[in-house]
Design an enzyme around this catalytic site. Sequence first.
Site, short mmCIF file in Angstrom:
data_model
loop_
_atom_site.label_atom_id
_atom_site.label_comp_id
_atom_site.label_asym_id
_atom_site.label_seq_id
_atom_site.Cartn_x
_atom_site.Cartn_y
_atom_site.Cartn_z
N GLU A 50 0.64 3.89 -3.09
CA GLU A 50 0.10 5.22 -2.83
C GLU A 50 1.15 6.32 -2.83
O GLU A 50 0.80 7.49 -3.02
CB GLU A 50 -0.68 5.22 -1.51
CG GLU A 50 -1.91 4.34 -1.58
CD GLU A 50 -2.73 4.33 -0.32
OE1 GLU A 50 -2.58 5.28 0.50
OE2 GLU A 50 -3.53 3.41 -0.14
N PRO A 82 -15.96 0.72 17.72
CA PRO A 82 -17.31 0.61 17.16
C PRO A 82 -17.99 1.97 17.00
O PRO A 82 -19.07 2.06 16.44
CB PRO A 82 -18.05 -0.27 18.18
CG PRO A 82 -17.30 -0.09 19.45
CD PRO A 82 -15.86 0.15 19.06
N GLU A 86 -2.01 14.53 -2.96
CA GLU A 86 -0.87 15.32 -2.49
C GLU A 86 -0.05 14.44 -1.56
O GLU A 86 -0.60 13.66 -0.78
CB GLU A 86 -1.36 16.56 -1.74
CG GLU A 86 -0.27 17.52 -1.38
CD GLU A 86 -0.81 18.81 -0.77
OE1 GLU A 86 0.02 19.59 -0.28
OE2 GLU A 86 -2.04 19.02 -0.78
N GLU A 94 0.82 -1.21 0.00
CA GLU A 94 0.00 0.00 0.00
C GLU A 94 0.86 1.26 0.00
O GLU A 94 0.55 2.23 -0.70
CB GLU A 94 -0.96 0.00 1.19
CG GLU A 94 -2.12 -0.95 1.04
CD GLU A 94 -3.15 -0.49 0.02
OE1 GLU A 94 -3.24 0.72 -0.28
OE2 GLU A 94 -3.87 -1.35 -0.50
#
Length: 106
Positions: A18, A35, A71, A14
């Site tokens: 990214e 939760p 960005e 990832e």
Amino acid sequence: MEPGESLEECCIREVWEETGLIVRVVRLIGIYSTPHRVTYYADGHRWQTVSVSFLTTMTGGTLGLSDETTEVGFFSLEEMAQLDMIDPHIERVQDFLVGQEAAFFR
């Protein structure tokens, strides 16, 4: 995560996808599954996200944009305080700054 992928492998992939950076995982910062953070969609679906944050070190690559980023950059704590960050990201940065070796579970 992709099928057959570990959390560590997912983090590395990832970050690469990214940002264009190659990283090595140093340690787990925390697992976040409160939760109280449920996302509700207009179609009636709802999701509770489980997020995992790692401390990594950069080993290569070139910082750049991707289809998932608008960005990118490296920021000081003072600069980060001026950014429009969502609460879960602020919480994770604060947890890292504590310097605790044991992972947070929130």
